[in-house]
Write a protein that holds these residues in place. Sequence first.
Motif, mmCIF file in Angstrom:
data_model
loop_
_atom_site.group_PDB
_atom_site.id
_atom_site.type_symbol
_atom_site.label_atom_id
_atom_site.label_comp_id
_atom_site.label_asym_id
_atom_site.label_seq_id
_atom_site.Cartn_x
_atom_site.Cartn_y
_atom_site.Cartn_z
ATOM 1 N N ILE A 271 -18.426 32.367 -8.711
ATOM 2 C CA ILE A 271 -17.147 31.782 -8.275
ATOM 3 C C ILE A 271 -16.323 32.914 -7.670
ATOM 4 O O ILE A 271 -16.447 34.068 -8.100
ATOM 5 C CB ILE A 271 -16.433 31.186 -9.504
ATOM 6 C CG1 ILE A 271 -17.138 29.913 -9.918
ATOM 7 C CG2 ILE A 271 -14.973 30.892 -9.228
ATOM 8 C CD1 ILE A 271 -16.724 29.436 -11.268
ATOM 9 N N GLU A 272 -15.502 32.586 -6.685
ATOM 10 C CA GLU A 272 -14.707 33.657 -6.070
ATOM 11 C C GLU A 272 -13.216 33.357 -6.139
ATOM 12 O O GLU A 272 -12.802 32.207 -5.987
ATOM 13 C CB GLU A 272 -15.101 33.818 -4.602
ATOM 14 C CG GLU A 272 -16.472 34.446 -4.433
ATOM 15 C CD GLU A 272 -16.891 34.459 -2.981
ATOM 16 O OE1 GLU A 272 -16.181 35.061 -2.149
ATOM 17 O OE2 GLU A 272 -17.911 33.810 -2.688
ATOM 18 N N LEU A 273 -12.460 34.424 -6.349
ATOM 19 C CA LEU A 273 -10.995 34.328 -6.305
ATOM 20 C C LEU A 273 -10.515 35.509 -5.480
ATOM 21 O O LEU A 273 -10.827 36.650 -5.809
ATOM 22 C CB LEU A 273 -10.426 34.431 -7.728
ATOM 23 C CG LEU A 273 -8.911 34.647 -7.836
ATOM 24 C CD1 LEU A 273 -8.140 33.415 -7.379
ATOM 25 C CD2 LEU A 273 -8.513 34.980 -9.288
ATOM 26 N N TYR A 274 -9.845 35.239 -4.374
ATOM 27 C CA TYR A 274 -9.343 36.383 -3.621
ATOM 28 C C TYR A 274 -8.011 36.114 -2.933
ATOM 29 O O TYR A 274 -7.603 34.973 -2.730
ATOM 30 C CB TYR A 274 -10.373 36.934 -2.642
ATOM 31 C CG TYR A 274 -10.989 35.967 -1.654
ATOM 32 C CD1 TYR A 274 -12.121 35.240 -1.977
ATOM 33 C CD2 TYR A 274 -10.436 35.816 -0.387
ATOM 34 C CE1 TYR A 274 -12.694 34.376 -1.067
ATOM 35 C CE2 TYR A 274 -11.014 34.956 0.538
ATOM 36 C CZ TYR A 274 -12.139 34.235 0.180
ATOM 37 O OH TYR A 274 -12.698 33.384 1.082
ATOM 38 N N SER A 275 -7.327 37.217 -2.618
ATOM 39 C CA SER A 275 -6.060 37.109 -1.895
ATOM 40 C C SER A 275 -6.194 37.879 -0.586
ATOM 41 O O SER A 275 -6.874 38.911 -0.528
ATOM 42 C CB SER A 275 -4.926 37.705 -2.728
ATOM 43 O OG SER A 275 -5.147 39.076 -2.931
ATOM 44 N N LEU A 276 -5.580 37.341 0.453
ATOM 45 C CA LEU A 276 -5.619 37.999 1.768
ATOM 46 C C LEU A 276 -4.198 38.163 2.267
ATOM 47 O O LEU A 276 -3.328 37.324 1.990
ATOM 48 C CB LEU A 276 -6.393 37.140 2.777
ATOM 49 C CG LEU A 276 -7.868 36.891 2.505
ATOM 50 C CD1 LEU A 276 -8.433 35.914 3.518
ATOM 51 C CD2 LEU A 276 -8.637 38.201 2.545
ATOM 52 N N TYR A 277 -3.971 39.248 2.998
ATOM 53 C CA TYR A 277 -2.644 39.483 3.564
ATOM 54 C C TYR A 277 -2.820 40.101 4.937
ATOM 55 O O TYR A 277 -3.141 41.278 5.072
ATOM 56 C CB TYR A 277 -1.861 40.430 2.641
ATOM 57 C CG TYR A 277 -0.420 40.624 3.011
ATOM 58 C CD1 TYR A 277 0.257 39.699 3.816
ATOM 59 C CD2 TYR A 277 0.289 41.732 2.550
ATOM 60 C CE1 TYR A 277 1.585 39.882 4.134
ATOM 61 C CE2 TYR A 277 1.626 41.919 2.878
ATOM 62 C CZ TYR A 277 2.268 40.979 3.671
ATOM 63 O OH TYR A 277 3.583 41.149 3.991
ATOM 64 N N SER A 278 -2.676 39.276 5.966
ATOM 65 C CA SER A 278 -2.749 39.845 7.316
ATOM 66 C C SER A 278 -1.807 39.071 8.228
ATOM 67 O O SER A 278 -1.556 37.880 8.008
ATOM 68 C CB SER A 278 -4.179 39.812 7.849
ATOM 69 O OG SER A 278 -4.586 38.497 8.043
ATOM 70 N N ASP A 279 -1.301 39.739 9.260
ATOM 71 C CA ASP A 279 -0.315 39.168 10.185
ATOM 72 C C ASP A 279 0.845 38.525 9.434
ATOM 73 O O ASP A 279 1.295 37.415 9.777
ATOM 74 C CB ASP A 279 -0.970 38.086 11.093
ATOM 75 C CG ASP A 279 -1.971 38.696 12.023
ATOM 76 O OD1 ASP A 279 -1.852 39.904 12.293
ATOM 77 O OD2 ASP A 279 -2.880 37.966 12.455
ATOM 78 N N ILE A 284 -4.202 32.666 -0.794
ATOM 79 C CA ILE A 284 -5.013 32.769 -2.025
ATOM 80 C C ILE A 284 -6.176 31.786 -1.882
ATOM 81 O O ILE A 284 -5.973 30.647 -1.448
ATOM 82 C CB ILE A 284 -4.198 32.402 -3.284
ATOM 83 C CG1 ILE A 284 -2.996 33.331 -3.453
ATOM 84 C CG2 ILE A 284 -5.078 32.449 -4.528
ATOM 85 C CD1 ILE A 284 -2.079 32.970 -4.612
ATOM 86 N N VAL A 285 -7.375 32.234 -2.258
ATOM 87 C CA VAL A 285 -8.550 31.367 -2.110
ATOM 88 C C VAL A 285 -9.322 31.273 -3.429
ATOM 89 O O VAL A 285 -9.528 32.282 -4.106
ATOM 90 C CB VAL A 285 -9.493 31.917 -1.009
ATOM 91 C CG1 VAL A 285 -10.727 31.036 -0.854
ATOM 92 C CG2 VAL A 285 -8.764 32.032 0.317
ATOM 93 N N VAL A 286 -9.707 30.042 -3.772
ATOM 94 C CA VAL A 286 -10.609 29.811 -4.918
ATOM 95 C C VAL A 286 -11.839 29.096 -4.367
ATOM 96 O O VAL A 286 -11.727 28.025 -3.769
ATOM 97 C CB VAL A 286 -9.938 28.948 -6.009
ATOM 98 C CG1 VAL A 286 -10.917 28.647 -7.135
ATOM 99 C CG2 VAL A 286 -8.692 29.624 -6.562
ATOM 100 N N LYS A 287 -12.991 29.705 -4.585
ATOM 101 C CA LYS A 287 -14.214 29.183 -3.928
ATOM 102 C C LYS A 287 -15.340 29.042 -4.956
ATOM 103 O O LYS A 287 -15.495 29.897 -5.826
ATOM 104 C CB LYS A 287 -14.621 30.196 -2.852
ATOM 105 C CG LYS A 287 -15.803 29.819 -2.010
ATOM 106 C CD LYS A 287 -15.970 30.868 -0.907
ATOM 107 C CE LYS A 287 -17.056 30.564 0.082
ATOM 108 N NZ LYS A 287 -18.344 30.271 -0.442
ATOM 109 N N ASP A 288 -16.073 27.939 -4.850
ATOM 110 C CA ASP A 288 -17.273 27.818 -5.687
ATOM 111 C C ASP A 288 -18.434 27.316 -4.858
ATOM 112 O O ASP A 288 -18.259 26.877 -3.723
ATOM 113 C CB ASP A 288 -17.003 26.885 -6.887
ATOM 114 C CG ASP A 288 -16.766 25.442 -6.472
ATOM 115 O OD1 ASP A 288 -17.700 24.793 -5.976
ATOM 116 O OD2 ASP A 288 -15.618 24.951 -6.637
ATOM 117 N N ASN A 289 -19.642 27.419 -5.421
ATOM 118 C CA ASN A 289 -20.844 26.949 -4.717
ATOM 119 C C ASN A 289 -21.443 25.776 -5.476
ATOM 120 O O ASN A 289 -22.651 25.602 -5.531
ATOM 121 C CB ASN A 289 -21.868 28.081 -4.626
ATOM 122 C CG ASN A 289 -21.278 29.292 -3.960
ATOM 123 O OD1 ASN A 289 -20.888 29.230 -2.800
ATOM 124 N ND2 ASN A 289 -21.160 30.385 -4.698
#
Length: 353
Positions: A271-279, A284-289
Amino acid sequence: MATTETYHISHMLTILSKIIKTDNLEEIFAILQDNCEVSAMTIYETNGEISAIKKSFQKELPINQSPSYDLKINGVTFGKIIYETKTSNREFLKLISEIIADKIKNYEFKQIISQQISALQEGILQQDNDKRIKNNFFASVTHELRTPLNSIIGYSELLMQGFGGDLSEKQREYLLDIQTSGLNLLNMINDILDFSKISAENSYLNVSEFDIEKLFFEVTNTIKPLLKKKNLKLKTSIENYTLNADYRKTYQILINLLSNAIKFSPNSDVIELYSLYSDKKRIIVVKDNGIGIPKRSQRQIFKEYTQGANNKLKENSTGLGLAIVKKFCNLHGWKIKLESEENKGSTFIIKLD
Ligand code: ADP
């Protein structure tokens, strides 16, 4: 000091403040002063003002001196404590646990239950006020359930950390069961409580400033037992930024999304949890397969009491989780997007700007 130890002390102080039902710093100060062998202690309000200093020492421990411990209710920090003690952190934790155990012993369950029964009787008698009373009833019952449940989870966490001595494999297995069932139950209770509050239109934002890094740390710490139970791996990646938001509601959004990701993933998956900051855009993203969500259900699942046709796991379900996620995002003015394909997985993207 190890971050996890700081976390555990803060966590136990939180449980203590919940049990004595106070955010009154003086009261917490008095209890710690009477029961823990501290030689100096300063308690600060969140605005940095000193609320209490142990009088006999007349010494102020500066707020920027680490470590300081957060005092929280519902995820919101209302104070900080700094103390000096000859005892070790482990010993200090033990002392706080003993205070909590003592308070729980005096916890008046009978009184709470009889109060709830009269509230229910009142609800039956006043059919016209049915909805309002039902909401109040749910809100108070779930609130009362959360306190002991938090202690159960807190204690099993301490035992798991070895604070009660060495554990056999079997004991670890049983403890993990207690933790995961406790967390699942707590999630459901939180959903019902939040939802009854939302329906009662009592909902407002309690805004504070916090780092996404801190939020991710606490969220991942909470769901650790759920991951372990299914042997799942959580991949996190953080581009740190500061948020001005309601901490508890943001925390609840992530807990709801992550517990769904866990629930709908096969064992030993990622499972993935990540944060992005651009422009200047924060995401915030929560991703599963996992099993994914069919296109036809994707709009529906954000509605209350909706469970997808794929949901065979009714025992940990209220059908409220995503409705709350959506409402909490709306309250903040955030957008939530779902990308999902059956049998391939689901990605929930929260756009904060
Ligand atoms: P609950 O999980 O309590 O049933 P939710 O509102 O959280 O309620 O979710 C509604 C439904 O959406 C679930 O029953 C499930 O069918 C579907 N769902 C939510 N998240 C996921 C996910 N990550 N993967 C697959 N299905 C999901």
